[in-house]
Every structure is written in structure tokens, then in C-alpha cells.
Write an enzyme that holds these catalytic residues in place. Structure first.
Site: not given
Ligand code: GLY
Length: 363
Positions: A121, A143, A185, A225, A235, A239, A243, A246, A250, A262
Site C-alpha cells: 500500500r 507521476k 523538455e 516545474k 493535475e 499542471r 503538456n 504533447h 504523442h 519522445h
């Protein structure tokens, strides 16, 4: 010199160490929990290149035991490998008060972070990112995720690390192409919300990626960030600005069938986001031109026709964008810009217009 950025999230807060001696400094911070045991999860390629350096770092932190090797590549972020890793943690008798130390790029960090989030947990973990991409983005902010056959990062958890150790020694063996992809980035952070930072990037010109400038630029990107994550950890709002580039990126990355890294796809995606912002009347054309010029100066391609994997189909890209997990209410959600350092969330893009825009760009 090692620099430090604080992520201020109350009892989930932590430090990010950036520099040449980050391993050594980490020892002081790891003293927070001196008696805990660590299970090390490390990218097999990084282990091969840096066996002695990693061994000395682990000795600095008084960590014993053989690392659990994580195979290179995105396919490691799978349910199958997650189960294997969790079994190994159980076999090693890791307890609730113990922790995982993840050494590698975004794949290792995401997998190890998710294992830490659900093992018994939830246990602590430390990120030791070894690529510029992971240092600038994925290792900070909590994340964690694995991929599903239906898409990337579809199963995961927010689980903040206890410490991030970004030691530049790992970048010495990183291929130039990977370094550049990670640099995208850093540029992204400036373009979202810090026009002065973008001025500094431009000012460092062709030397942007030299050790001298890179450390300062990485620190600025992480500080940026940090402020966003502190304001919106899970998010539910701003936040999502992280992206930028992105949604387009993507789509390109998926359509390239593995040819684009990426960060390369994100660089081209950011240029598209700025051009689309100009088309919609949000952003001055000069700002979009500055963005393309800077990407081109550092060696990141933004012309779709010249990008690896070209030609790209506008229809296929829009189809991919329709299934982006950031969409809401069946509408394509884009991060656009009013100018350099002024990104915003466009909740419902006009699909027909987007398609026409991409048709122009892909010709
Ligand atoms: N990579 C985007 C974020 O951390 O939110």
C-alpha cells in the site's frame, strides 16, 4: 557544484539535487531515515555503462544488495514486469518502512515509482534519473505509471519520490540524440511560463548544451516545474500546461512507429502548437518563428516533412489526437500559447480546422 531545488509539498515535499557530486550530497539527505533498507531497481544499460560509479554511489548511501535489472525500452512498463518486480521485493523481504531506489531513465522511474506506490500500500522511493529527459521532467512531480495495450501511461498513481538525485556524470555516456531530445523538455518549460528563461536559452546560443549552461538551464526548468506541481499536484488545472506540445507530439511519436524519440516528437509538437496558436489569432507570428529558430539552432527538427518517420498523415494524427487521455467531453484539448512564456489550455479545439492546419503542415 551541486545545486538544490525544493519541491514544497508539505509532508510529501522533497529535494532535487542537480550536478556532478549529487550522489555524495544525497547521503546527507538520505540520513533522514538511516536504518531503512533499499531495493535498487536499475536500467540494465545504465548499469553496464556505469557499474563502478553506481557501486560507489550505493556505497555513499550505505546501500547493499544486487540491483533488480530493468530491461531497456518502453516495453518494460508492463503489468508482467511490474508483477515480477513486486515478487522480487517480497522475496527480499522489503517492509513498509523500507524504500526503492530507481536508477535509470523515465521507464525505470515510472515503473519503480508505481511499484513503490502499490507495494504494501505504498513505500518510499528515490529517483536517480540518468537521462536529461528524466532529469528535466519525469523524475520530478510524482507521476508514475505503466502502459496498457490500449495506450501509454494508462494505469498509474501520483506518488512523490522522497529525493531526486540528478547526477550529471550519467549524461557523459548519453548519446547526443538523447541529450537533445531531453533538452526539448527544458525548452518546453521556458515556453510555457517563463519568457526571461527563454531569453537566457537564446542567449546561451550554440553552447546551450555545454555543461556550463546545461546545469543552470536544468535547474530553471525544474524550478519552473516545481512551482506548477506545488500549485496543482494532481493535475486538476494548470499542471496540464506541462503538456505543451504533447498532444501533437504523442500523435507524431505513435505515427512514427518508434522512429522518433519522445523529446524529438515533443519539439515538433511544440512548434506545431505555436503555429496553430498563430493561426487561431492567439500568438504573434514572430514568437512562433523564434521558437522554430531556437529548436533549429540547437539541432531539433520541427519541419514535419523532414522529421524522421515522414511523411505523416494529417488524418491519422487527428485520429490519434481524438484518443488523447487529456481530452474531456469528447473534445480535443490542446495547450496553446498567447506568446513565448504564456501558454494556456484550449479545452475544445475545432477538429475540422485542426485537420486543415495539419494538412498544410504535412505537405
Ligand atoms: N510530464 C508532465 C507532468 O509531470 O505533469
Amino acid at each position: 557544484m551541486t545545486e538544490l531545488v525544493t519541491i514544497d509539498l508539505g509532508d510529501r515535499g522533497y529535494e532535487v539535487l542537480i550536478g556532478q557530486d549529487a550522489w555524495a550530497i544525497a547521503r546527507k539527505l538520505a540520513a533522514v531515515a538511516p536504518n531503512r533498507r533499499y531495493a535498487v531497481m536499475a536500467d540494465s544499460n545504465v548499469l553496464r555503462h556505469h557499474r563502478e560509479f553506481i557501486a560507489s554511489g550505493l556505497a555513499e548511501l550505505d546501500i547493499a544488495g544486487t540491483p533488480i535489472e530493468i530491461p531497456e525500452g518502453e516495453s518494460a512498463k508492463s503489468f508482467g514486469l511490474l508483477e515480477i518486480v513486486l515478487s522480487q521485493l517480497l522475496e527480499r523481504g522489503l517492509e513498509r518502512g523500507d524504500a526503492i531506489l530507481a536508477i535509470g531513465g523515465g521507464v525505470t522511474g515510472d515503473l519503480a515509482g508505481f511499484a513503490a506506490a502499490i507495494y504494501k500500500r505504498g513505500i518510499d522511493f528515490i529517483q536517480v534519473p540518468t537521462t536529461l529527459l528524466a532529469m528535466a521532467d519525469s523524475s520530478v512531480g510524482g507521476k508514475t505509471a505503466i502502459n496498457m495495450p490500449q495506450g501509454k501511461n494508462l494505469v498509474g498513481a501520483f506518488h512523490q519520490p522522497r529525493l531526486v538525485v540528478a547526477d550529471f556524470r550519467f549524461l557523459e555516456t548519453l548519446p547526443k540524440r538523447q541529450l537533445l531530445a531531453g533538452y526539448a523538455e527544458i525548452i518546453k518549460a521556458a515556453l510555457i511560463g517563463d519568457a526571461d528563461f527563454f531569453d537566457r536559452l537564446e542567449f546561451s546560443n550554440r553552447d546551450s548544451l555545454s555543461a556550463l549552461h546545461l546545469q543552470a538551464h536544468l535547474k530553471s526548468a525544474i524550478e519552473f516545474k516545481a512551482r506548477i506541481v506545488e500549485a496543482d499536484e494532481r493535475e486538476s488545472g494548470q499542471r496540464a500546461l506541462l503538456n505543451l506540445g504533447h498532444t501533437f507530439g504523442h500523435a507524431l511519436e505513435s505515427e512514427s512507429d518508434g522512429k522518433l524519440l519522445h523529446g524529438e516528437a515533443v519539439a515538433a509538437g511544440i512548434a506545431l502548437a505555436f503555429d496553430y496558436s498563430v493561426r487561431c489569432g492567439y500568438c504573434p507570428a514572430e514568437d512562433a518563428a523564434r521558437v522554430r529558430d531556437y529548436f533549429s539552432l540547437v539541432g531539433l527538427e520541427t519541419q514535419l516533412a523532414l522529421l524522421l518517420g515522414a511523411p505523416y498523415s494529417a488524418e491519422a494524427m487527428v485520429e490519434r489526437m481524438r484518443h488523447d487521455k487529456k481530452n474531456a467531453g469528447g473534445k480535443i484539448r490542446l495547450i496553446l500559447a498567447r506568446g513565448i512564456g504564456d501558454a494556456f489550455i484550449e479545452g475544445a479545439a475545432d477538429e475540422a480546422d485542426l485537420l486543415n492546419f495539419l494538412k498544410d503542415k504535412t505537405q
